[in-house]
Design a protein around this motif. Structure first.
Motif, PDB file in Angstrom:
ATOM      1  N   GLN A  27       0.809  -1.309   0.028  1.00  0.00           N
ATOM      2  CA  GLN A  27      -0.076  -0.060  -0.004  1.00  0.00           C
ATOM      3  C   GLN A  27       0.683   1.077   0.187  1.00  0.00           C
ATOM      4  O   GLN A  27       0.671   2.199  -0.713  1.00  0.00           O
ATOM      5  N   GLN A  28       1.799   1.136   0.746  1.00  0.00           N
ATOM      6  CA  GLN A  28       2.981   2.559   1.109  1.00  0.00           C
ATOM      7  C   GLN A  28       3.641   2.730  -0.345  1.00  0.00           C
ATOM      8  O   GLN A  28       3.695   3.972  -0.718  1.00  0.00           O
ATOM      9  N   LEU A  29       4.061   1.656  -0.731  1.00  0.00           N
ATOM     10  CA  LEU A  29       4.717   1.746  -2.255  1.00  0.00           C
ATOM     11  C   LEU A  29       4.077   2.185  -3.343  1.00  0.00           C
ATOM     12  O   LEU A  29       4.188   3.107  -4.180  1.00  0.00           O
ATOM     13  N   ALA A  30       2.577   1.713  -3.257  1.00  0.00           N
ATOM     14  CA  ALA A  30       1.703   1.930  -4.226  1.00  0.00           C
ATOM     15  C   ALA A  30       1.389   3.658  -4.249  1.00  0.00           C
ATOM     16  O   ALA A  30       1.271   4.266  -5.388  1.00  0.00           O
ATOM     17  N   GLU A  31       1.156   4.071  -2.907  1.00  0.00           N
ATOM     18  CA  GLU A  31       0.992   5.486  -2.825  1.00  0.00           C
ATOM     19  C   GLU A  31       2.115   6.477  -3.333  1.00  0.00           C
ATOM     20  O   GLU A  31       1.993   7.361  -4.049  1.00  0.00           O
ATOM     21  N   SER A  38      -3.287  -2.867  -5.797  1.00  0.00           N
ATOM     22  CA  SER A  38      -3.400  -4.057  -6.598  1.00  0.00           C
ATOM     23  C   SER A  38      -2.457  -4.190  -7.571  1.00  0.00           C
ATOM     24  O   SER A  38      -2.176  -5.332  -7.903  1.00  0.00           O
ATOM     25  N   SER A  39      -2.041  -3.224  -8.137  1.00  0.00           N
ATOM     26  CA  SER A  39      -0.734  -3.186  -9.328  1.00  0.00           C
ATOM     27  C   SER A  39       0.535  -3.712  -8.537  1.00  0.00           C
ATOM     28  O   SER A  39       1.145  -4.710  -9.407  1.00  0.00           O
ATOM     29  N   ILE A  40       0.765  -3.442  -7.400  1.00  0.00           N
ATOM     30  CA  ILE A  40       1.851  -3.787  -6.833  1.00  0.00           C
ATOM     31  C   ILE A  40       2.117  -5.343  -6.407  1.00  0.00           C
ATOM     32  O   ILE A  40       2.892  -5.868  -6.903  1.00  0.00           O
ATOM     33  N   SER A  41       0.950  -5.870  -6.035  1.00  0.00           N
ATOM     34  CA  SER A  41       0.562  -7.231  -5.894  1.00  0.00           C
ATOM     35  C   SER A  41       0.801  -8.047  -7.100  1.00  0.00           C
ATOM     36  O   SER A  41       1.278  -9.163  -7.267  1.00  0.00           O
ATOM     37  N   HIS A  42      -0.079  -7.368  -8.358  1.00  0.00           N
ATOM     38  CA  HIS A  42       0.080  -8.113  -9.499  1.00  0.00           C
ATOM     39  C   HIS A  42       1.694  -8.230 -10.070  1.00  0.00           C
ATOM     40  O   HIS A  42       1.866  -9.160 -10.665  1.00  0.00           O
TER      41      HIS A  42
END
Length: 117
Positions: A27-31, A38-42
């Motif tokens: 979540q932190q990296l995504a922000e 969800s992109s980071i997870s994918h």
């Protein structure tokens, strides 16, 4: 063996390693990178690959090179040769860049070793 454990997902493994090294949750990296979580997870699972812009944003957010994330170099922080210096040039004034170039020239010419002139 899951997809992210294969050699096909160097990017996902490197992304996860860099994120963990920086102490960031997905979540932190995504922000930081301006992406949905969800992109980071994918990306980490190898289900999707990032666009060029997203790759660049992820590298910048993690303070690593795109070469590290893509598996072209093996170290996260140490960039070989000119690239290591280049990543800081954007923060310098034109005068400071000229000073750095002068130092590099003196090093190349051996004028900084043992006080040579």
């Amino acid at each position: 063996m899951s997809y992210d454990e294969t050699t096909d997902n160097v990017f996902g493994r490197r992304l996860r390693a860099a994120r963990n090294e920086r102490g960031l949750e997905q979540q932190q990296l995504a922000e930081k990178a301006g992406l949905p979580p969800s992109s980071i997870s994918h990306f980490e699972k190898g289900a999707r690959k990032p666009s060029f812009d997203n790759l660049r944003n992820l590298a910048k957010s993690l303070d690593v090179t795109t070469d590290y994330l893509l598996g072209r170099v093996d170290t996260m922080d140490r960039v070989e040769g000119a690239q290591r210096l280049h990543r800081h040039l954007g923060n310098l004034t034109e005068s400071e860049v000229n000073t750095v170039e002068g130092f590099i020239k003196m090093l190349k010419d051996g004028k900084l070793e043992s006080g040579k002139k």
